[in-house]
Structure formats: structure tokens, C-alpha cells
Design an enzyme around this catalytic site. Structure first.
Site, short mmCIF file in Angstrom:
data_model
loop_
_atom_site.label_atom_id
_atom_site.label_comp_id
_atom_site.label_asym_id
_atom_site.label_seq_id
_atom_site.Cartn_x
_atom_site.Cartn_y
_atom_site.Cartn_z
N ILE A 1 -4.04 11.77 11.11
CA ILE A 1 -4.17 13.07 11.41
C ILE A 1 -5.59 13.49 12.38
O ILE A 1 -5.66 12.97 13.84
CB ILE A 1 -4.68 14.59 10.47
CG1 ILE A 1 -3.23 14.65 9.89
CG2 ILE A 1 -4.47 14.92 11.33
CD1 ILE A 1 -3.17 15.61 8.69
N GLU B 1 -6.48 -0.63 5.52
CA GLU B 1 -6.97 -0.78 3.84
C GLU B 1 -5.95 -1.63 3.48
O GLU B 1 -6.09 -2.90 2.85
CB GLU B 1 -5.24 0.78 3.34
CG GLU B 1 -6.37 1.67 3.39
CD GLU B 1 -5.81 3.23 2.96
OE1 GLU B 1 -6.39 3.68 2.28
OE2 GLU B 1 -4.82 2.64 3.27
N ASN C 1 -1.54 12.76 5.38
CA ASN C 1 -0.87 13.33 4.30
C ASN C 1 -1.26 13.24 3.23
O ASN C 1 -1.43 14.57 2.10
CB ASN C 1 0.45 12.96 3.79
CG ASN C 1 1.37 13.57 3.33
OD1 ASN C 1 1.61 14.94 3.72
ND2 ASN C 1 1.77 12.93 2.30
N GLY C 2 -2.80 13.27 2.75
CA GLY C 2 -3.28 12.71 1.85
C GLY C 2 -4.79 12.76 1.85
O GLY C 2 -4.91 12.25 3.26
N ASN D 1 0.85 -0.99 -0.34
CA ASN D 1 -0.14 -0.04 0.23
C ASN D 1 0.82 1.19 -0.16
O ASN D 1 1.31 1.62 0.84
CB ASN D 1 -0.34 -0.60 1.14
CG ASN D 1 -1.39 1.13 1.36
OD1 ASN D 1 -1.21 1.79 0.45
ND2 ASN D 1 -2.96 1.07 1.82
N HIS E 1 -11.43 11.54 5.88
CA HIS E 1 -9.95 10.54 6.05
C HIS E 1 -8.70 11.18 6.25
O HIS E 1 -9.08 12.00 5.06
CB HIS E 1 -9.65 9.52 5.15
CG HIS E 1 -8.47 8.74 4.72
ND1 HIS E 1 -8.13 6.85 5.48
CD2 HIS E 1 -7.41 9.36 4.11
CE1 HIS E 1 -6.24 7.12 4.55
NE2 HIS E 1 -6.53 8.03 4.78
N LYS F 1 3.12 1.24 3.08
CA LYS F 1 2.49 0.49 4.24
C LYS F 1 2.48 -1.23 3.63
O LYS F 1 2.50 -1.51 2.47
CB LYS F 1 1.21 0.78 4.42
CG LYS F 1 0.70 1.60 4.84
CD LYS F 1 -0.48 2.03 5.82
CE LYS F 1 -0.47 3.15 6.69
NZ LYS F 1 -2.62 3.38 6.68
N ARG G 1 -0.31 19.09 -1.77
CA ARG G 1 -1.11 19.26 -2.31
C ARG G 1 -2.23 20.18 -2.21
O ARG G 1 -2.42 20.31 -0.35
CB ARG G 1 -2.25 17.93 -2.83
CG ARG G 1 -1.36 16.93 -3.21
CD ARG G 1 -1.88 15.47 -3.06
NE ARG G 1 -1.46 14.85 -3.02
CZ ARG G 1 -2.07 13.16 -2.04
NH1 ARG G 1 -3.49 13.53 -3.04
NH2 ARG G 1 -1.74 12.71 -1.50
N ARG H 1 -2.34 -2.03 -3.21
CA ARG H 1 -3.49 -0.90 -3.36
C ARG H 1 -3.16 0.21 -4.61
O ARG H 1 -1.81 0.33 -5.27
CB ARG H 1 -3.26 0.27 -1.87
CG ARG H 1 -3.99 1.62 -2.69
CD ARG H 1 -3.13 2.42 -1.60
NE ARG H 1 -4.34 3.83 -1.68
CZ ARG H 1 -3.51 5.12 -1.21
NH1 ARG H 1 -2.16 5.35 -0.26
NH2 ARG H 1 -4.36 6.29 -1.13
N HIS I 1 -9.42 7.90 -1.74
CA HIS I 1 -9.30 6.52 -0.81
C HIS I 1 -10.41 5.84 -0.45
O HIS I 1 -10.99 4.92 0.71
CB HIS I 1 -9.47 7.75 0.22
CG HIS I 1 -8.21 8.65 0.21
ND1 HIS I 1 -8.35 10.04 0.62
CD2 HIS I 1 -7.06 8.35 0.87
CE1 HIS I 1 -7.15 10.85 0.92
NE2 HIS I 1 -6.10 9.67 1.24
#
Length: 396
Positions: free
Chosen positions: A330, A380, A212-213, A8, A209, A15, A242, A94, A182
């Protein structure tokens, strides 16, 4: 006993997991779970057994995992050392972008891999890394079934009004549409919510969600109705690097008056913006919360403002709200961000319990809150492992 390896790749992380397969339909059993974080800058590797025994928890040598390929090599080396008897029957990947045609996991063939490579411009921070992982796994485990699990698949049943842009219809037919991302995380949260609180799962739920993204998804009955992300993984909330939502006129201005080309604009929007660009300090929320500078506070303030704005918009799309779920790095770990998001939201029926929030309990709303507020760690990897299991050991 056969095993499934899951890979992932995030924009700055990898991950990985090793799962043991039982019989058809049996839940894959985690054996090794790991993550390589902050790839390319202060890279850390952590791994443990399913029982919690630490296998790795240390920085990697500078330059030793400068990119995702280097990080993957470390992950495969650890698995080979810890489980030399592992029999990898399938590798589940993923893959961020599946385009308009993939609404479910698929076996990866050369034709599918070539089609997914053509989608790289739509997810340049992820898709190349995802497919590099596929190619590395093909080389390392040539006999294993390679399975792609798509972040976009969960959103493929959006109502048309949440799937299109106000462009001539010919562009929609060409694939210029809102995809949402996501999806593996949202799929897992929907399943967990069905077990924890079936009455909430059946209702109107917004999942945030945040990592970082970052994105948000509005669901009814566990199905995606609307998402903050659109054609690419740039839209919606500001993220680590982003920009999030942006007037397309800004892009025209950058081209026409700043003399910037497509590559420069892509680098600006994907790698120099978001929390990093706003703060001038870091893309990492942990560092920004610790910094306490004016620009760090402003970056955090904008991040929270956009979450609250999306929350209101998604609640309107759902026709109301029964639950808000926080997940992602986060969302799961920052009590401060959760508190700021929920502050003054009594008008929508949300009342945060400060003590529960500080303790990161599963339910962090008060008993009197009409809208339930929850923290559910996402997973995930198990979603990927289940999909790989189903394609390598079909029912019956």
C-alpha cells in the site's frame, strides 16, 4: 556457482527468490524473483528474472494453492523448470517471531526449530507458514544450510520503556513484552536510506510499512527506537484482517458477555477484523479504493486516522522528525493513502508535492518541506539472501 533460495511467507502471500552467490562478502545476485498473492482466494502467481523477463503472470487454478504449502509447491516447481542446474547451498527463511533470544539470523537446527514452533501462538497467521516452509525446504534440499531471519530481531535493542507493558515484572521476565515486527523490511529501508540520504539516516525517521500487514517504526541512526506492533502482530495499525490497537477490556467483554472462547476471539481479531471487518467487503486496499461505498470509505478513513495517530506518537518518542518513508504494497503503490496521511501535516513540518506523489517518485515532499517524505520499495528477500550468504560463506 552456489545459489540461495529465499522464502518469505506473509499472511496471504508467499514471496520467493533464487540468488546466485559470489565470493565471501559479494552481493547475492538475483536470478528469479516471484510472488504468489491472495493465497486461498483468487490466487495469482507472478515471477520474473532479474532482468525483467516474465516467467509467470497468471491465476493459479482454484484450489490448487489453497494454502501456503500449495503455493510453495508451485514456487519450487517453477524454479526447477527455469533453473534445473541450480545448486541450492542455503535456504533463507523469513521467520516472523524470534522471541526474546534472537537478535540476529541463525542456522536452523532441530532444537531451534522446536523453540520457534513454541512461538506459533504469538504469530498464528505467519509462524506456522514460516515453519512449514522450513520443513518443506528440509525435505527438498536436505544438504542445504537452513537459515532463519527474524522480523523481531531488528527491534531487540528497543529502550526498555518501549519494550515493556505495565504488568508485573515477572511477566516481562517470562517473555511478555513488546517485540515489534516487519524488521526485515525496516532493516532494508535503513540500509537504503544510508545510501540515498546519509544525513536523514543519521536522524529521526519514521517508516510506514503499509500492506496487508501494517506497522510503523521510529528510528534514530538506523536503529529501532519504537514500533507500533507489540507482543503479537495484532497491535497498532488496522490491517487487512487484523484489528490493530484494541482496549484489552474488549477481549474480557467478549469472553464474559458474548461467551466467546480463545479460539473464537483469535479468529475474530486475526481473520475477521481490520479493513475486511470494517468494510464488510474486502481486506484488499485496491478493492476498497475502487469500490467507493460508504463502508469502504469508512474503513480507509480509519486506516489513515490510525497511521496519523501513530505518526504523532512515534515523532514524540523520537523527539522530532526528519523523514517519513512509505514502503510495503500500500505504501509503495497507493498515492491516495499517502496523500491522505500527509494532508494537513504542515504542523509537523510535512508538505507533500502532489505531482511527485502521483508519480510515486522517491522523494514526494516539496523542496520547502522541512520533513522529507520518501517512497522506497522494500526488499526483504535481499536481506534474507545476505544473511544466508554470511552463514554459508563466512568472511575469510
Amino acid at each position: 556457482m552456489a545459489d540461495v533460495l529465499t522464502l518469505n511467507a506473509g499472511s496471504s502471500s508467499l514471496k520467493f527468490g533464487l540468488f546466485e552467490l559470489g565470493g565471501p562478502g559479494a552481493e547475492p545476485a538475483a536470478r528469479i524473483l516471484g510472488e504468489i498473492d491472495r493465497i486461498g482466494n483468487g490466487t495469482q502467481m507472478r515471477a520474473r528474472t532479474a532482468e525483467g523477463a516474465v516467467l509467470a503472470d497468471a491465476p493459479l487454478p482454484p484450489g490448487d494453492a489453497a494454502d501456503h504449502a500449495g503455493a510453495l509447491a508451485h514456487a519450487l516447481d517453477l524454479i526447477a523448470r527455469v533453473r534445473p542446474d541450480a545448486r541450492i547451498a542455503a535456504v533463507g527463511h523469513r521467520v516472523v517471531h524470534g522471541g526474546p533470544d534472537h537478535a540476529a539470523p541463525v542456522r536452523l537446527t532441530p532444537e531451534v526449530l522446536a523453540a520457534l514452533a513454541r512461538l506459533e501462538p504469538l504469530a498464528p497467521l505467519h509462524q506456522p507458514h514460516n515453519l512449514a516452509g522450513v520443513r518443506a525446504a528440509l525435505a527438498a534440499f536436505p544438504q542445504a544450510v537452513q537459515v532463519a531471519c527474524f522480523d523481531t530481531a531488528f527491534h531487540r535493542h528497543h529502550p526498555w520503556v518501549n519494550d515493556t507493558f505495565g504488568l508485573p515484572r515477572a511477566y516481562y521476565d517470562k517473555g511478555v513484552r513488546r517485540y515489534g515486527f516487519h524488521g526485515l523490511s525496516y532493516d532494508y529501508i535503513a540500509g537504503r536510506l544510508a545510501g540515498l540520504a546519509p544525513h536523514l539516516h543519521a536522524g529521526r525517521v519514521i517508516v510506514a510499512h503499509l500492506g496487508n500487514g501494517a506497522s510503523m517504526c521510529g528510528m534514530i541512526g538506523g536503529r529501532s527506537i519504537a514500533s507500533s506492533m507489540g507482543f503479537s502482530a495484532l497491535d497498532g495499525l488496522p490491517m487487512g484482517t487484523r484489528c490493530g490497537q484494541l482496549d484489552p477490556g474488549v477481549v474480557l467483554y467478549l469472553m464474559q458477555h458474548e461467551g466467546m472462547g480463545a479460539a473464537e476471539i483469535a479468529d475474530l481479531l486475526y481473520r475477521q477484523s481490520g479493513l475486511l471487518g470494517l468494510s464488510g467487503l474486502s481486506h484488499d486496499m485496491r478493492e476498497l479504493e475502487a469500490a467507493g461505498t460508504d463502508t469502504a470509505r469508512q474503513a480507509i478513513g480509519y486506516f489513515v486516522f490510525r497511521i496519523r495517530r501513530e505518526l504523532g506518537g512515534l515523532a514524540a518518542a523520537l523527539g522530532g522528525l526528519d523523514a517519513l518513508v512509505f514502503c510495503g504494497g500500500i505504501g509503495e503503490h497507493s498515492a491516495h493513502i499517502r496523500q491522505k496521511v500527509c494532508e494537513g501535516m504542515g504542523w509537523i513540518g510535512m508538505e507533500l508535492d502532489e505531482s511527485r506523489n502521483l508519480g510515486s517518485e522517491t522523494v514526494i515532499s516539496t523542496d520547502l518541506s522541512r520533513v522529507r517524505i520518501l517512497v522506497i520499495p522494500t526488499d526483504e528477500e535481499i536481506v534474507i539472501a545476505r544473511a544466508a550468504r554470511d552463514l554459508v560463506t563466512p568472511p575469510g
